[in-house]
Motif scaffolding. Structure first.
Motif, PDB file in Angstrom:
ATOM      1  N   ARG A   1      23.111   9.796  30.815  1.00  0.00           N
ATOM      2  CA  ARG A   1      22.793   8.484  31.384  1.00  0.00           C
ATOM      3  C   ARG A   1      21.288   8.322  31.578  1.00  0.00           C
ATOM      4  NH1 ARG A   1      21.796   7.392  36.601  1.00  0.00           N
ATOM      5  NH2 ARG A   1      21.896   5.219  37.287  1.00  0.00           N
ATOM      6  N   ALA A   2      20.623   9.377  32.071  1.00  0.00           N
ATOM      7  CA  ALA A   2      19.178   9.307  32.287  1.00  0.00           C
ATOM      8  C   ALA A   2      18.441   9.132  30.959  1.00  0.00           C
ATOM      9  CB  ALA A   2      18.691  10.557  33.013  1.00  0.00           C
ATOM     10  N   VAL A   3      18.887   9.853  29.921  1.00  0.00           N
ATOM     11  CA  VAL A   3      18.239   9.746  28.607  1.00  0.00           C
ATOM     12  C   VAL A   3      18.443   8.354  28.016  1.00  0.00           C
ATOM     13  CG1 VAL A   3      18.265  10.632  26.247  1.00  0.00           C
ATOM     14  CG2 VAL A   3      18.394  12.217  28.169  1.00  0.00           C
TER      15      VAL A   3
ATOM     16  N   TYR B   1      10.490  25.378  21.687  1.00  0.00           N
ATOM     17  CA  TYR B   1       9.340  24.679  22.262  1.00  0.00           C
ATOM     18  C   TYR B   1       9.006  25.212  23.653  1.00  0.00           C
ATOM     19  CZ  TYR B   1       6.496  20.978  24.254  1.00  0.00           C
ATOM     20  OH  TYR B   1       5.482  20.296  24.874  1.00  0.00           O
ATOM     21  N   GLU B   2      10.029  25.506  24.448  1.00  0.00           N
ATOM     22  CA  GLU B   2       9.769  26.036  25.787  1.00  0.00           C
ATOM     23  C   GLU B   2       9.079  27.394  25.716  1.00  0.00           C
ATOM     24  OE1 GLU B   2      12.246  26.517  29.943  1.00  0.00           O
ATOM     25  OE2 GLU B   2      13.111  27.335  28.120  1.00  0.00           O
TER      26      GLU B   2
ATOM     27  N   PRO C   1      23.498  21.683  32.288  1.00  0.00           N
ATOM     28  CA  PRO C   1      23.234  21.200  30.928  1.00  0.00           C
ATOM     29  C   PRO C   1      21.903  21.685  30.370  1.00  0.00           C
ATOM     30  CG  PRO C   1      24.106  19.429  32.270  1.00  0.00           C
ATOM     31  CD  PRO C   1      23.833  20.568  33.202  1.00  0.00           C
ATOM     32  N   ALA C   2      20.855  21.664  31.187  1.00  0.00           N
ATOM     33  CA  ALA C   2      19.550  22.151  30.723  1.00  0.00           C
ATOM     34  C   ALA C   2      19.600  23.658  30.466  1.00  0.00           C
ATOM     35  CB  ALA C   2      18.475  21.826  31.754  1.00  0.00           C
TER      36      ALA C   2
ATOM     37  N   HIS D   1      12.698  22.228  31.171  1.00  0.00           N
ATOM     38  CA  HIS D   1      13.959  22.311  31.910  1.00  0.00           C
ATOM     39  C   HIS D   1      14.169  21.056  32.759  1.00  0.00           C
ATOM     40  CE1 HIS D   1      16.821  23.814  34.987  1.00  0.00           C
ATOM     41  NE2 HIS D   1      17.292  24.529  33.973  1.00  0.00           N
ATOM     42  N   GLU D   2      13.112  20.565  33.407  1.00  0.00           N
ATOM     43  CA  GLU D   2      13.224  19.351  34.212  1.00  0.00           C
ATOM     44  C   GLU D   2      13.388  18.114  33.339  1.00  0.00           C
ATOM     45  OE1 GLU D   2       9.654  19.471  36.417  1.00  0.00           O
ATOM     46  OE2 GLU D   2      10.418  20.837  37.972  1.00  0.00           O
ATOM     47  N   THR D   3      12.798  18.128  32.143  1.00  0.00           N
ATOM     48  CA  THR D   3      12.942  16.999  31.238  1.00  0.00           C
ATOM     49  C   THR D   3      14.387  16.800  30.812  1.00  0.00           C
ATOM     50  OG1 THR D   3      10.695  17.392  30.403  1.00  0.00           O
ATOM     51  CG2 THR D   3      12.128  16.011  29.063  1.00  0.00           C
ATOM     52  N   PHE D   4      15.127  17.888  30.662  1.00  0.00           N
ATOM     53  CA  PHE D   4      16.537  17.817  30.296  1.00  0.00           C
ATOM     54  C   PHE D   4      17.439  17.580  31.508  1.00  0.00           C
ATOM     55  CE2 PHE D   4      15.169  19.451  26.283  1.00  0.00           C
ATOM     56  CZ  PHE D   4      16.135  19.027  25.386  1.00  0.00           C
TER      57      PHE D   4
END
Length: 248
Positions: free
Chosen positions: A146-148, A205-206, A63-64, A55-58
């Motif tokens: 933007r972060a991705v 995956y989660e 959005p996550a 969740h934090e990765t997204f």
């Protein structure tokens, strides 16, 4: 015989002390000893070396939640909408501009006719809501993208600088596979396939990350072993220009 009362009194006193000590400090019994706490190894292998939760990765936030199906209504709406668009454009052969114009024509004609018919039927005109798109969800989606993109550009810059030959081979191989896949599908089908993957793979995956990470660790170990053999036999024999000569 005179010593017998003193001995019995001493025994009685010792037994009382032992009983009191037993109540305060009970004897250790293996069956009553609590099992040691389960050790959670936080340094276990994680796919792609992630240090955060999925969740934090997204990027967290809405959005996550949508990608990971925590907001099931929004997730189903996005996936269903992308499926409907793919069917309309790819299977039925509609064009985007034509479809948008048809939808607008139908909506405007219907509302216009209904509004004028209520005058003759003595009924209330239809209530047309004032629709305004909220700013917050769009900002969150753009911020996550933007972060991705920034992370991807940073990785590409590190690869292009020639520091990591192993990662260079991985990127070239991935792009080559992607080019082969792109030759079989058009852009719309490929975009739809990627959207389906985004809405399914992270959620799966989660849910099963421990099992997937275990299989991934075995696979990565095997790849590293084969790469070490390839490096020892061929890659190390390739002549390379020293860094000093490059700078000159």
């Amino acid at each position: 015989m005179a010593d017998q009362p003193e001995i019995s009194e001493q025994i009685t006193t010792d037994s009382v002390v032992e009983q009191a000590a037993g109540k305060v400090f009970p004897a250790e019994d293996d069956s009553l000893v609590a099992p040691p706490p389960i050790r959670t190894d936080r340094s276990a292998y994680r796919l792609f070396g992630r240090q955060k939760t999925v969740h934090e990765t997204f990027g967290g936030g809405k959005p996550a939640d949508i990608f990971l199906w925590r907001s099931k209504k929004h997730s189903a709406a996005f996936l269903g909408g992308s499926t409907l668009l793919w069917i309309l454009f790819e299977i039925l052969g509609y064009h985007l501009l034509t479809l948008v114009c048809y939808i607008l024509i139908f909506a405007i004609v219907s509302l216009f006719s209904w509004s004028n018919a209520t005058v003759f039927l003595n009924k209330r005109p239809p209530h047309i809501p004032d629709v305004q798109l909220p700013e917050e969800p769009f900002i969150e989606v753009v911020s996550a993208l933007r972060a991705v993109i920034n992370r991807l550009l940073k990785e590409l810059r590190g690869i292009a600088s020639g520091r990591d030959f192993k990662k260079f081979l991985q990127v070239i191989g991935s792009l080559w596979v992607l080019s082969i896949v792109g030759s079989f599908f058009n852009f719309l089908t490929l975009a739809y396939a990627l959207s389906v993957l985004f809405f399914t793979v992270p959620a799966v995956y989660e849910k099963y990350d421990d099992k997937i990470d275990g299989f991934a660790e075995k696979g990565v170990s095997e790849i590293k072993r084969r790469y070490a053999v390839l490096d020892a036999k061929y890659l190390r024999k390739i002549p390379r220009v020293p860094l000093d000569k490059k700078s000159e």
